[in-house]
Design a protein around this motif. Structure first.
Motif, PDB file in Angstrom:
ATOM      1  N   HIS A 174     -23.619   0.568   6.683  1.00 52.29           N
ATOM      2  CA  HIS A 174     -24.461   1.606   5.825  1.00 52.29           C
ATOM      3  C   HIS A 174     -24.244   2.815   5.815  1.00 52.29           C
ATOM      4  O   HIS A 174     -24.001   3.522   5.258  1.00 52.29           O
ATOM      5  N   THR A 175     -23.856   3.148   7.294  1.00 49.77           N
ATOM      6  CA  THR A 175     -23.489   4.629   7.574  1.00 49.77           C
ATOM      7  C   THR A 175     -22.143   4.983   7.059  1.00 49.77           C
ATOM      8  O   THR A 175     -22.096   6.042   6.355  1.00 49.77           O
ATOM      9  N   LYS A 176     -21.227   4.122   7.102  1.00 51.59           N
ATOM     10  CA  LYS A 176     -19.918   4.312   6.690  1.00 51.59           C
ATOM     11  C   LYS A 176     -20.021   4.641   4.966  1.00 51.59           C
ATOM     12  O   LYS A 176     -19.144   5.554   4.491  1.00 51.59           O
ATOM     13  N   SER A 177     -20.702   3.914   4.431  1.00 50.67           N
ATOM     14  CA  SER A 177     -21.097   4.016   2.877  1.00 50.67           C
ATOM     15  C   SER A 177     -21.267   5.830   2.399  1.00 50.67           C
ATOM     16  O   SER A 177     -20.860   5.990   1.276  1.00 50.67           O
ATOM     17  N   TYR A 178     -21.841   6.440   3.336  1.00 52.04           N
ATOM     18  CA  TYR A 178     -22.274   7.808   2.960  1.00 52.04           C
ATOM     19  C   TYR A 178     -21.134   8.772   3.189  1.00 52.04           C
ATOM     20  O   TYR A 178     -21.332  10.114   3.111  1.00 52.04           O
ATOM     21  N   LEU A 179     -20.106   8.265   4.050  1.00 53.32           N
ATOM     22  CA  LEU A 179     -19.031   9.198   4.361  1.00 53.32           C
ATOM     23  C   LEU A 179     -17.893   9.212   3.379  1.00 53.32           C
ATOM     24  O   LEU A 179     -17.610   8.127   2.806  1.00 53.32           O
ATOM     25  N   LYS A 180     -17.216  10.188   3.271  1.00 49.01           N
ATOM     26  CA  LYS A 180     -15.931  10.371   2.453  1.00 49.01           C
ATOM     27  C   LYS A 180     -14.745   9.468   3.222  1.00 49.01           C
ATOM     28  O   LYS A 180     -15.028   8.973   4.387  1.00 49.01           O
ATOM     29  N   GLU A 181     -13.846   9.198   2.571  1.00 52.84           N
ATOM     30  CA  GLU A 181     -12.837   8.420   2.833  1.00 52.84           C
ATOM     31  C   GLU A 181     -12.183   8.684   4.360  1.00 52.84           C
ATOM     32  O   GLU A 181     -11.873   8.052   5.112  1.00 52.84           O
ATOM     33  N   ASP A 182     -12.131  10.183   4.548  1.00 49.99           N
ATOM     34  CA  ASP A 182     -11.470  10.702   5.821  1.00 49.99           C
ATOM     35  C   ASP A 182     -12.370  11.266   6.445  1.00 49.99           C
ATOM     36  O   ASP A 182     -12.263  11.918   7.442  1.00 49.99           O
ATOM     37  N   GLY A 183     -13.832  10.980   6.219  1.00 50.49           N
ATOM     38  CA  GLY A 183     -14.909  11.529   7.265  1.00 50.49           C
ATOM     39  C   GLY A 183     -14.795  10.889   8.582  1.00 50.49           C
ATOM     40  O   GLY A 183     -14.345  10.015   8.959  1.00 50.49           O
ATOM     41  N   ALA A 246     -14.950   8.506  15.324  1.00 54.94           N
ATOM     42  CA  ALA A 246     -14.409   7.642  14.704  1.00 54.94           C
ATOM     43  C   ALA A 246     -13.998   8.252  13.433  1.00 54.94           C
ATOM     44  O   ALA A 246     -14.581   8.728  12.423  1.00 54.94           O
ATOM     45  N   LYS A 247     -12.689   8.551  12.981  1.00 56.40           N
ATOM     46  CA  LYS A 247     -12.233   9.111  11.878  1.00 56.40           C
ATOM     47  C   LYS A 247     -11.666   8.263  11.144  1.00 56.40           C
ATOM     48  O   LYS A 247     -10.683   7.525  11.127  1.00 56.40           O
ATOM     49  N   GLY A 248     -11.925   8.093   9.580  1.00 52.61           N
ATOM     50  CA  GLY A 248     -11.358   7.427   8.547  1.00 52.61           C
ATOM     51  C   GLY A 248     -11.849   5.977   8.506  1.00 52.61           C
ATOM     52  O   GLY A 248     -12.185   5.366   9.329  1.00 52.61           O
ATOM     53  N   LYS A 249     -12.527   5.722   7.222  1.00 54.47           N
ATOM     54  CA  LYS A 249     -13.020   4.430   6.852  1.00 54.47           C
ATOM     55  C   LYS A 249     -12.178   3.288   6.592  1.00 54.47           C
ATOM     56  O   LYS A 249     -11.098   3.585   6.374  1.00 54.47           O
ATOM     57  N   LYS A 250     -12.519   2.078   7.153  1.00 52.12           N
ATOM     58  CA  LYS A 250     -11.607   0.941   6.877  1.00 52.12           C
ATOM     59  C   LYS A 250     -12.311   0.391   5.666  1.00 52.12           C
ATOM     60  O   LYS A 250     -13.375   0.264   5.339  1.00 52.12           O
TER      61      LYS A 250
END
Length: 329
Positions: A174-183, A246-250
């Motif tokens: 859920h946290t990942k979904s609110y981050l930008k792709e390179d967040g 951790a930088k950058g979403k998978k």
């Protein structure tokens, strides 16, 4: 506490969700953040400043608590916009007052004082108003946040993901979904996550491994830090704290084979809440058979639940955010 919560308790339209935490949960954070001259909070501020000093944009602090981390970061990093979110109205309203320069007076009470006369300590808490116009407190419930997906350049989770009424991996997703792709995710919390359900416990290695299912470029360090060290208490503790970025979403969500779910569904308050939430969403979803605008959905919510305009708009946005989160690949 009654004075600080006066607005909240008199406002019947504020949505409240079931939680294992109570209004007095983490009450001590007020004193740790603003009264005890804590080395703990200084460690967290220093670590976050180091990660954020070269960033630009918007930063979300999930579980901002009593607000000292938010206050120090917003003052020192004026080039960033901070949004501090918590679901505890007492902590949120207290932090809002303090960071705006208002005076609040509270008693810290201690069950195990050093001396009998130290059973309680009265504090007058007042700090200079925030230096810059780059910060906002928000009262809301995770994971249905009042933000668009992919909105933030960084998200800080200080002792947050481990205390939620959900599995750690679900919280990460859920946290990942609110981050930008390179967040960038900044995690501060226990090096071991304890839980009454053994399947939901995590060692430090498992925390890092689970984070790697959702993010790239993970860096971590472990420090032993004095935790909630109260000057009037006879008993204090040191905590092994994991500091991780951790930088950058998978794109894909990977399951963690180390965490096996129990083959049993318990009827509990959490299940009742889950059932009620899904019944609410069904009452809305049954009306959606084609593309729909926010205004159209707001009208549906207003008619279905007899809400006023502002309430209907709030829930319509929440519903859209939740659907987009759940459908995100």
């Amino acid at each position: 506490m009654g004075e600080i919560l006066n607005f909240f308790t008199g406002h019947e339209s504020i949505p409240i969700e079931i939680s294992t935490q109570q209004i007095s949960s983490y009450f001590k954070l007020i004193f740790r953040d603003w009264c005890w001259n804590s080395g703990e909070i200084k460690e967290y501020v220093s670590y976050c400043e180091k990660q954020l000093k070269k960033k630009n944009g918007n930063v979300l602090i999930l579980g901002s608590g009593a607000g000292r981390l938010s206050y120090d970061l917003a003052n020192s990093l004026s080039h960033l916009n901070f949004y501090s979110l918590d679901h505890n109205p007492f902590l949120t309203f207290s932090a809002e007052k303090i960071t705006q320069g208002e005076l609040i007076e509270l008693y810290d009470y201690e069950l195990f004082p050093k001396e009998l006369q130290l059973t309680s300590q009265k504090y007058k808490i007042q700090y200079p108003k925030l230096k810059h116009n780059n910060h906002q407190f928000i009262l809301s419930t995770f994971p249905n946040l009042p933000f668009d997906l992919n909105s933030f350049d960084a998200i800080i989770c200080p002792w947050f993901l481990d205390i939620l009424d959900m599995d750690f991996e679900d919280a990460l997703d859920h946290t990942k979904s609110y981050l930008k792709e390179d967040g960038e995710l900044i995690f501060i919390g226990p090096a071991n996550i304890h839980h009454s359900d053994l399947a939901l416990q995590y060692t430090k290695e498992e925390i890092i491994q689970a984070t790697g299912h959702y993010f790239s470029n993970i860096n971590s360090e472990e420090k032993v830090i004095d935790y909630l060290t109260n000057p009037i208490a006879s008993q204090n503790r040191a905590e092994s704290v994991l500091l991780m970025t951790a930088k950058g979403k998978k794109k894909a969500k990977a399951s963690n084979p180390l965490k096996l779910k129990a083959q049993k569904l318990k009827f509990s308050e959490k299940l009742i809440h889950y059932k009620n939430t899904n019944e609410v969403f069904y009452r809305v979803l049954k009306h959606i058979n084609q593309d729909i605008t926010l205004d159209e959905l707001t009208t549906i919510v207003k008619d279905e639940f007899k809400f006023n305009d502002s309430e209907a708009l709030f829930y319509a946005r929440t519903i859209i955010n939740k659907i987009e989160t759940d459908l995100e690949v």
